[in-house]
Design an enzyme around this catalytic site. Structure first.
Site, PDB file in Angstrom:
ATOM      1  N   TYR A   1       0.844  -1.183   0.000  1.00 42.91           N
ATOM      2  CA  TYR A   1       0.000   0.000   0.000  1.00 42.91           C
ATOM      3  C   TYR A   1       0.889   1.246   0.000  1.00 42.91           C
ATOM      4  O   TYR A   1       1.528   1.555   0.990  1.00 42.91           O
ATOM      5  CB  TYR A   1      -0.919   0.040   1.221  1.00 42.91           C
ATOM      6  CG  TYR A   1      -1.859  -1.135   1.363  1.00 42.91           C
ATOM      7  CD1 TYR A   1      -2.230  -1.917   0.272  1.00 42.91           C
ATOM      8  CD2 TYR A   1      -2.394  -1.470   2.608  1.00 42.91           C
ATOM      9  CE1 TYR A   1      -3.095  -2.990   0.415  1.00 42.91           C
ATOM     10  CE2 TYR A   1      -3.269  -2.539   2.754  1.00 42.91           C
ATOM     11  CZ  TYR A   1      -3.605  -3.299   1.661  1.00 42.91           C
ATOM     12  OH  TYR A   1      -4.458  -4.365   1.813  1.00 42.91           O
TER      13      TYR A   1
ATOM     14  N   LEU B   1     -17.857  -3.214   3.218  1.00 44.37           N
ATOM     15  CA  LEU B   1     -18.824  -2.237   2.711  1.00 44.37           C
ATOM     16  C   LEU B   1     -18.756  -2.134   1.191  1.00 44.37           C
ATOM     17  O   LEU B   1     -19.162  -1.120   0.609  1.00 44.37           O
ATOM     18  CB  LEU B   1     -18.571  -0.871   3.351  1.00 44.37           C
ATOM     19  CG  LEU B   1     -18.808  -0.819   4.867  1.00 44.37           C
ATOM     20  CD1 LEU B   1     -18.438   0.539   5.436  1.00 44.37           C
ATOM     21  CD2 LEU B   1     -20.251  -1.168   5.193  1.00 44.37           C
TER      22      LEU B   1
END
Length: 329
Positions: free
Chosen positions: A56, A206
């Protein structure tokens, strides 16, 4: 906040964790000051499980966490991942490496960036098809013996790989995408994890933000947002998935909560050995997510949710074709 046990080896974490990826890349824009404030607010709210990876940024997210946790390291279970290799000078090019020498070098790099002497949960981010899983996990087990890592995990591994890995050294957690619009683990992975005593860490619970109801069109996403290239955010898929979200929104309104909270409460209701790690880089969304722990779903609620979002309801694959080749190996 309540806690949950991941696996049977002794790792206990908050029932909701914090995915930190978007703070440094992929979801458009960076605001390190707000990200640091979000991490600190998470700790104040009882979130003790933080998730990152060396890819990341690359590397910037681990460095951010290293800064955020100075003086607070003993308050969290810190998870990071290795295996997806990126060149900081050409970050669009990626490879997968599970060779033992790379495992050891990657761990040392993560420890340095995270400013810690031990990683609580160390995952192989994707399975290397060119390296036997026994060799990779064997090297990971040596890190445990050396005191550099406490517990081992895999991410997006297939059933056969999980069994082989677990035979070398106990696997504490499997990280997989799992949500109302991604139910893949429920078919075979979840039963296997239950059988072997492996916890499930649900990333993107989500739906990469889609299940929050905040997106009405693709134009709501920043120009540099990775999701603009995600199959589920494309053209006809977007509208079909928006229809699913509208059904979730109606149920959330009846329950008196946000759609994101209903979606997270559903994940939490799937088992005590399962922990979602919704990602956010803003305090207000973090607080909303944490509020999901207060939502109690009845049997009737779960029935209505199942009718509104049955398995396979989401339109489009969850990754582009090339990335999907590395899922479930």
């Amino acid at each position: 906040m309540d806690t949950r046990a991941l696996g049977k080896q002794g790792l206990t974490v908050s029932e909701i964790g914090l995915g930190c990826m978007g703070m440094s890349e992929f979801y458009g824009g960076r605001d390190d000051a707000e990200s640091l404030a979000t991490i600190h607010r998470a700790l104040d709210l009882g979130v003790t499980f933080l998730d990152t990876a060396d890819m990341y940024g690359p590397h910037r997210n681990e460095e951010l966490l290293g800064r955020a946790l100075q003086g607070r390291r003993d308050r969290v279970a810190l998870a990071t991942k290795f295996g997806i290799v990126r060149d900081p000078q050409n970050p669009g090019v990626r490879g997968i490496n599970g060779k033992p020498d790379y495992v050891r070098a990657a761990c040392d790099g993560s420890l340095r960036r995270l400013k810690t002497d031990v990683i609580d949960l160390y995952y192989q981010h994707r399975v290397d098809p060119d390296t036997p899983i026994e060799e990779t996990v064997g090297a990971m087990a040596q890190l445990v013996q050396a005191g550099k890592v406490r517990f081992l995990g895999l991410s997006e591994a297939g059933p056969a790989t999980i069994r082989r890995a677990h035979a070398v050294h106990p696997i504490t957690a499997l990280q997989s995408e799992y949500s109302l619009w991604t139910r893949d683990p429920g078919e075979e992975i979840l039963p296997l994890c239950h059988k072997l005593g492996i916890g499930l860490v649900a990333y993107s619970p989500l739906g990469r933000g889609f299940l929050t109801g905040r997106f009405g069109t693709l134009e709501d996403l920043p120009d540099d947002d990775y999701r603009r290239h995600s199959p589920r955010f494309q053209a006809g898929n977007f509208q079909r998935n928006l229809d699913l979200v509208r059904r979730i929104e109606r149920l959330a309104a009846q329950k008196g909560c946000a759609p994101s909270q209903l979606a997270l409460a559903w994940v939490l209701a799937q088992g005590r050995d399962l922990v979602p790690i919704p990602g956010t880089k803003k305090r207000r969304y973090l607080e909303e997510n944490v509020g999901a722990t207060k939502i109690a779903l009845t049997a009737e609620d779960l029935k209505q949710i199942a009718q509104a979002a049955p398995p396979g309801a989401a339109a489009g694959p969850r990754y582009p074709e090339r990335a999907m080749q590395h899922v479930g190996r």
